[in-house]
Design a protein around this motif. Structure first.
Motif, mmCIF file in Angstrom:
data_model
loop_
_atom_site.group_PDB
_atom_site.id
_atom_site.type_symbol
_atom_site.label_atom_id
_atom_site.label_comp_id
_atom_site.label_asym_id
_atom_site.label_seq_id
_atom_site.Cartn_x
_atom_site.Cartn_y
_atom_site.Cartn_z
ATOM 1 N N THR A 1 0.833 -1.208 0.000
ATOM 2 C CA THR A 1 0.000 0.000 0.000
ATOM 3 C C THR A 1 0.867 1.257 0.000
ATOM 4 N N ASP B 1 -4.772 -2.968 -7.279
ATOM 5 C CA ASP B 1 -4.201 -3.594 -6.090
ATOM 6 C C ASP B 1 -4.743 -5.015 -5.992
ATOM 7 N N GLU B 2 -3.887 -5.944 -5.619
ATOM 8 C CA GLU B 2 -4.269 -7.354 -5.530
ATOM 9 C C GLU B 2 -4.952 -7.828 -6.811
HETATM 10 MG MG MG Z 1 -2.335 -4.810 0.026
#
Ligand code: MG
Ligand code: ADP
Length: 610
Positions: free
Chosen positions: A57, A156-157
């Motif tokens: 992050t 993200d992911e």
């Molecule tokens: Mg993460």
């Protein structure tokens, strides 16, 4: 650690970001951060591959925050995440890193949240949007989300989004954003489908892969303990108390702040503990190490950097209170024990969401890490009683007790008391400072809460297990429950499911210990075990549901009366804002408490007190 970059200051981030990081207590960039931040600061596209818990992050949030124009009130960064929880988490991370950037706004958007509220929030001009693909698409289609000024997009992911079937939505969104945008894709694994998306939508991406290195660890006994954050401290003190062959320990945490906090807490519990972190002067650090070597200190709480290369032969235990970022850090950490041919133990605390990291560590170190069964209250008590007996035996052996024998004889005759009772009273007095039993009024024993599911199914001691379950049911059905107030209600779109989810996941209270929930307009009340430990309450106060901090506190007698008497807000009306299949009753909770361990079933939608 591997990274040649030792501090965030070396990364050329804006002063307000550095100030925030130092307040949060991040000491050094994690490997993925050190590798990604320079590329993203330079405006390059990026493909990042690293395990969960490695600090991805901040790897994108920091450089993208650095490039945000605060004078503009339009979305400049869009982050897509697979789940609502992640959207909230990432938004909160942005908020905390940007806490010294006045005028900054971030908005999480996700399905299940009221459109009306989201539209209002969008009109306030957030510079960063974090959302799930479905809801982001909705807003693009309704034109409530204008992405013309978008400069960066993060997936993200990505592998998780693929797994959950969002990849078409993601591509659709990519096609509806300016082609000039900077794009970063993060994923724990790189399946072909993700690689294809990357090739198609990223321009000459830099590839960063933080590989799980493989190393063989010397003969160090390794164990792990799956435990919710709220129970870590209690678990730690129990372990410290019953571990065999304990001499000295080094405890690893992630932040400088945590080293100090944990050292204070352990000191308050009677341990000789001290912090060791990069904020301390060289001289101070050396003193701590000397004291540990010399035995004036038994426990040192350190960050990775501060403990690098530490060589203290008497360290019998390494405790990974916070899981490390990568396997290499893990290997470095546990290498602080088992020195000079001695035996060493390494214990790893793993939060439920970090279980994947555990697997990675096992694979990389090529050693299975056994599950550690936390000592129960009874085991801790046994240990204390044994030590007490030993002390008594030593006094009987070595001291001249003539004077005291007379005192006891005096008590015996003047109270006509049985000599056993007199001795028991004296034992009671002697243990006041350091009780022989752990308090039993603090709700369920964490040794049971923490037991991994697979373990509790084991039939090693079926009788004892049954006993435990029965005892738990008694605890619960005898109603050692109390109503608490939490500062989130219907107006914040909170549902009982959100509330139970947050309390169960973040405070580690199993849902069967969560009783009825009453929703009001701006707050709710919930039944929980009456004597929650301090740190659990602390955690509960800070937890957020729908971005509102719970600020939990027990109801006083008057409030409890009113709570029992007031009609429920909106009782009987179906809730239009909720997605289908989640038509929530107004009063929730399982009537047969504790009858099905681990499962939470909403009760019937029938308001009380009608
Ligand atoms: Mg993460
Ligand atoms: P990932 O996305 O890789 O799963 P996260 O970004 O969620 O990892 O970070 C995991 C945890 O590590 C968070 O609690 C975060 O605050 C913490 N963390 C991240 N970077 C650092 C750092 N440089 N120093 C200390 N803690 C950090």
């Amino acid at each position: 650690m591997t990274s040649p970059i030792e501090s965030f200051a070396e990364l050329d981030l804006r002063a307000p970001l550095l100030a925030a990081l130092s307040e949060i207590g991040y000491e050094t960039p994690s490997p993925i951060q050190a590798a990604c931040i320079p590329h993203l600061l330079a405006g390059q596209d990026l493909l990042g591959e690293a395990q969960t818990g490695t600090g991805k992050t901040a790897a994108f949030a920091l450089p993208l925050l650095d490039r945000i124009d605060l004078s503009l009130k339009n979305p400049q960064v869009l982050v897509l995440t697979p789940t609502r929880e992640l959207a909230i988490q990432v938004a909160e991370a942005f908020q905390s890193y940007a806490k010294k950037m006045p005028g900054f706004h971030v908005l999480p958007i996700y399905g299940g949240q009221s459109m009306v509220v989201q539209l209002r929030q969008l009109s306030r001009g957030p510079q960063v949007i974090v959302g799930t693909p479905g809801r982001v698409m909705d807003h693009i289609e309704r034109k409530s989300l204008n992405l013309d000024g978008l400069t960066a997009l993060v997936l993200d992911e990505a592998d998780e989004m693929l797994r959950m079937g969002f990849i078409d939505d993601v591509e659709w969104i990519l096609e509806h954003t300016p082609p000039t945008r900077q794009t970063a894709l993060f994923s724990a694994t790189m399946p072909d489908a993700i690689r294809r998306v990357a090739h198609r939508y990223l321009r000459e991406p830099r590839e960063v892969k933080i590989k799980a290195s493989t190393t063989t660890v010397a003969a160090i006994r390794q164990k792990f303990c799956q435990i919710a954050v709220a129970h870590k401290l209690d678990a730690l003190t129990r372990i410290l108390e019953v571990e065999e062959d304990f001499d000295a320990a080094i405890i690893f945490v992630r932040t400088k702040t945590a080293t100090v906090e944990l050292a204070d807490k352990l000191e308050a519990r009677g341990y000789s503990a001290a912090a060791l972190n990069g904020d301390m002067t060289q001289q101070l650090r050396e003193r701590v190490v000397e004291q540990l070597k010399g035995g004036q200190l038994d426990i040192v709480i350190a960050t990775d950097v501060a403990a690098r290369g530490l060589d203290v032969p008497r360290i019998s235990h390494v405790i990974n209170y916070d899981i490390p970022y990568d396997t290499e850090a893990y290997v470095h950490r546990i290498g602080r024990t088992g020195r000079a041919g001695r035996a060493g133990s390494a214990i790893l605390f793993v939060a439920p969401r970090e279980m994947r990291m555990l697997k990675v560590i096992e694979r990389a170190t090529r050693q299975p890490i056994e599950a550690l069964q936390l000592p129960s209250r009874e085991a801790v008590a046994d240990k204390r009683v044994a030590a007490f007996r030993q002390q008594v035996a030593e006094v009987l052996e070595a001291e001249d007790l003539t004077f005291f024998t007379d005192v006891v004889a005096g008590i015996e005759s003047s109270h006509k008391a049985d000599i056993h009772d007199v001795a028991a009273a004296l034992a009671f007095l002697a243990q006041r400072e350091r009780p022989l039993q752990l308090p039993t009024s603090t709700g369920p024993d964490i040794a049971r809460l923490a037991a991994p599911r697979a373990e509790s199914r084991s039939d090693r001691e079926p009788r004892e297990n049954r006993e435990k379950i029965l005892e738990r049911r008694r605890e619960f059905s005898e109603g050692h429950l109390q109503r608490y107030r939490i500062e989130v209600g219907r107006n914040q779109q909170a549902t009982p499911k959100d509330i139970v989810g947050a309390i169960a996941n973040e405070a580690g209270i199993e849902s069967r210990y969560i009783g009825q929930i009453n929703l009001y307009e701006d707050y709710s009340t919930v039944e929980l075990p009456s004597a929650l430990p301090h740190d659990v309450l602390d955690t509960l106060r800070r937890i957020r549901v729908k971005q509102h901090q719970l600020n939990i506190r027990p109801l006083d007698a008057d409030e409890a009366k009113r709570d029992a008497a007031r009609p429920r807000f909106g009782a009987g009306r179906p809730d239009k804002t909720k997605p289908a299949g989640n038509a929530a009753p107004k009063r929730y909770g399982s009537d047969k408490r504790g009858s099905t361990p681990g499962s939470f079933k909403p009760g019937k939608a029938k308001p009380r007190n009608r």
